[in-house]
Motif scaffolding. Structure first.
Motif, PDB file in Angstrom:
ATOM      1  N   ALA A 183       2.696 -17.191  -5.664  1.00  0.00           N
ATOM      2  CA  ALA A 183       2.792 -16.945  -4.220  1.00  0.00           C
ATOM      3  C   ALA A 183       3.879 -17.768  -3.544  1.00  0.00           C
ATOM      4  CB  ALA A 183       1.434 -17.203  -3.557  1.00  0.00           C
ATOM      5  N   LYS A 184       3.964 -19.056  -3.870  1.00  0.00           N
ATOM      6  CA  LYS A 184       4.970 -19.906  -3.210  1.00  0.00           C
ATOM      7  C   LYS A 184       6.385 -19.437  -3.527  1.00  0.00           C
ATOM      8  CE  LYS A 184       2.243 -24.117  -2.829  1.00  0.00           C
ATOM      9  NZ  LYS A 184       2.101 -25.512  -3.225  1.00  0.00           N
ATOM     10  N   VAL A 185       6.621 -19.051  -4.770  1.00  0.00           N
ATOM     11  CA  VAL A 185       7.944 -18.563  -5.178  1.00  0.00           C
ATOM     12  C   VAL A 185       8.218 -17.225  -4.507  1.00  0.00           C
ATOM     13  CG1 VAL A 185       9.338 -17.801  -7.142  1.00  0.00           C
ATOM     14  CG2 VAL A 185       7.843 -19.784  -7.379  1.00  0.00           C
ATOM     15  N   TYR A 186       7.233 -16.341  -4.514  1.00  0.00           N
ATOM     16  CA  TYR A 186       7.334 -15.019  -3.899  1.00  0.00           C
ATOM     17  C   TYR A 186       7.756 -15.133  -2.434  1.00  0.00           C
ATOM     18  CZ  TYR A 186       5.572 -10.460  -2.241  1.00  0.00           C
ATOM     19  OH  TYR A 186       5.439  -9.222  -1.657  1.00  0.00           O
ATOM     20  N   LYS A 237       9.069  -8.746  -0.676  1.00  0.00           N
ATOM     21  CA  LYS A 237       8.120  -7.956   0.121  1.00  0.00           C
ATOM     22  C   LYS A 237       7.484  -6.947  -0.831  1.00  0.00           C
ATOM     23  CE  LYS A 237      10.599  -8.711   4.403  1.00  0.00           C
ATOM     24  NZ  LYS A 237      11.437  -8.162   5.427  1.00  0.00           N
ATOM     25  N   ASP A 238       7.679  -5.651  -0.592  1.00  0.00           N
ATOM     26  CA  ASP A 238       7.046  -4.631  -1.427  1.00  0.00           C
ATOM     27  C   ASP A 238       7.878  -4.211  -2.630  1.00  0.00           C
ATOM     28  OD1 ASP A 238       4.807  -4.495   0.188  1.00  0.00           O
ATOM     29  OD2 ASP A 238       5.670  -2.959   1.482  1.00  0.00           O
ATOM     30  N   TYR A 239       9.194  -4.439  -2.595  1.00  0.00           N
ATOM     31  CA  TYR A 239      10.062  -3.955  -3.655  1.00  0.00           C
ATOM     32  C   TYR A 239      10.982  -5.056  -4.165  1.00  0.00           C
ATOM     33  CZ  TYR A 239       8.558   0.661  -2.216  1.00  0.00           C
ATOM     34  OH  TYR A 239       7.798   1.750  -1.918  1.00  0.00           O
ATOM     35  N   VAL A 264      13.716  -2.041   1.471  1.00  0.00           N
ATOM     36  CA  VAL A 264      13.957  -0.600   1.467  1.00  0.00           C
ATOM     37  C   VAL A 264      14.409  -0.085   2.822  1.00  0.00           C
ATOM     38  CG1 VAL A 264      12.425  -0.098  -0.446  1.00  0.00           C
ATOM     39  CG2 VAL A 264      11.537  -0.005   1.863  1.00  0.00           C
ATOM     40  N   ASP A 265      14.263  -0.888   3.872  1.00  0.00           N
ATOM     41  CA  ASP A 265      14.779  -0.475   5.173  1.00  0.00           C
ATOM     42  C   ASP A 265      16.301  -0.547   5.197  1.00  0.00           C
ATOM     43  OD1 ASP A 265      12.280   0.044   6.176  1.00  0.00           O
ATOM     44  OD2 ASP A 265      12.016  -2.002   6.917  1.00  0.00           O
ATOM     45  N   ASP A 266      16.873  -1.335   4.266  1.00  0.00           N
ATOM     46  CA  ASP A 266      18.322  -1.425   4.141  1.00  0.00           C
ATOM     47  C   ASP A 266      18.772  -0.273   3.253  1.00  0.00           C
ATOM     48  OD1 ASP A 266      20.964  -2.054   3.843  1.00  0.00           O
ATOM     49  OD2 ASP A 266      20.637  -3.890   2.702  1.00  0.00           O
ATOM     50  N   VAL A 274      15.275   4.062  -3.399  1.00  0.00           N
ATOM     51  CA  VAL A 274      13.841   4.050  -3.133  1.00  0.00           C
ATOM     52  C   VAL A 274      13.521   5.024  -2.002  1.00  0.00           C
ATOM     53  CG1 VAL A 274      11.898   2.631  -2.392  1.00  0.00           C
ATOM     54  CG2 VAL A 274      13.593   1.688  -3.958  1.00  0.00           C
ATOM     55  N   LYS A 275      14.363   5.060  -0.990  1.00  0.00           N
ATOM     56  CA  LYS A 275      14.120   5.977   0.126  1.00  0.00           C
ATOM     57  C   LYS A 275      14.165   7.423  -0.340  1.00  0.00           C
ATOM     58  CE  LYS A 275      14.964   3.520   4.281  1.00  0.00           C
ATOM     59  NZ  LYS A 275      15.402   3.655   5.640  1.00  0.00           N
TER      60      LYS A 275
END
Length: 121
Positions: free
Chosen positions: A24-27, A33-35, A52-54, A89-90
């Motif tokens: 978790a700390k590294v994440y 985030k999700d991807y 993925v918004d980018d 991904v989009k």
């Protein structure tokens, strides 16, 4: 935990389902985030957060290649190779939404029935 602390090697456990858990700390420190974008290098696997918004992941590819020391025609050549391997991904999410909307995706038992009816199985 800052980025400098993450520069040290980190041992990760691979599950029986071939899944890797990022502590978790590294994440959180790395900004995942999700991807994630996974890139193969001559030194192994390179994993980085992917937003993925980018829509233009190509900027990330270029940044990575420049950081690796590529420039000029060598940069262009490596970019073209990596670009072929990146799946939008989009695009995949849009395709999945179309499949759902057009009825190509459903419960397994319903799909089996449609296949049996269509092909007489």
């Amino acid at each position: 935990m800052g980025v400098a602390a993450m520069a040290e090697p980190l041992t990760l456990k691979i599950s029986s389902k071939r899944q890797i858990t990022i502590p978790a700390k590294v994440y959180e420190s790395a900004g995942f985030k999700d991807y994630a974008l996974c890139t193969w290098t001559d030194k192994g696997m390179f994993l980085q957060p992917l937003d993925v918004d980018d829509e233009d992941v190509t900027v990330d590819i270029l940044r990575y290649l420049i950081k690796e020391g590529y420039d000029g025609e060598e940069l262009i050549s490596h970019y073209k190779e990596m670009k072929k391997k990146v799946v939008s991904v989009k695009d995949k999410l849009n395709e999945a939404e179309r499949d759902i909307a057009e009825g190509r995706v459903g419960a397994v038992d319903e799909m089996q029935e449609r296949i049996r009816a269509k092909y007489g199985l």
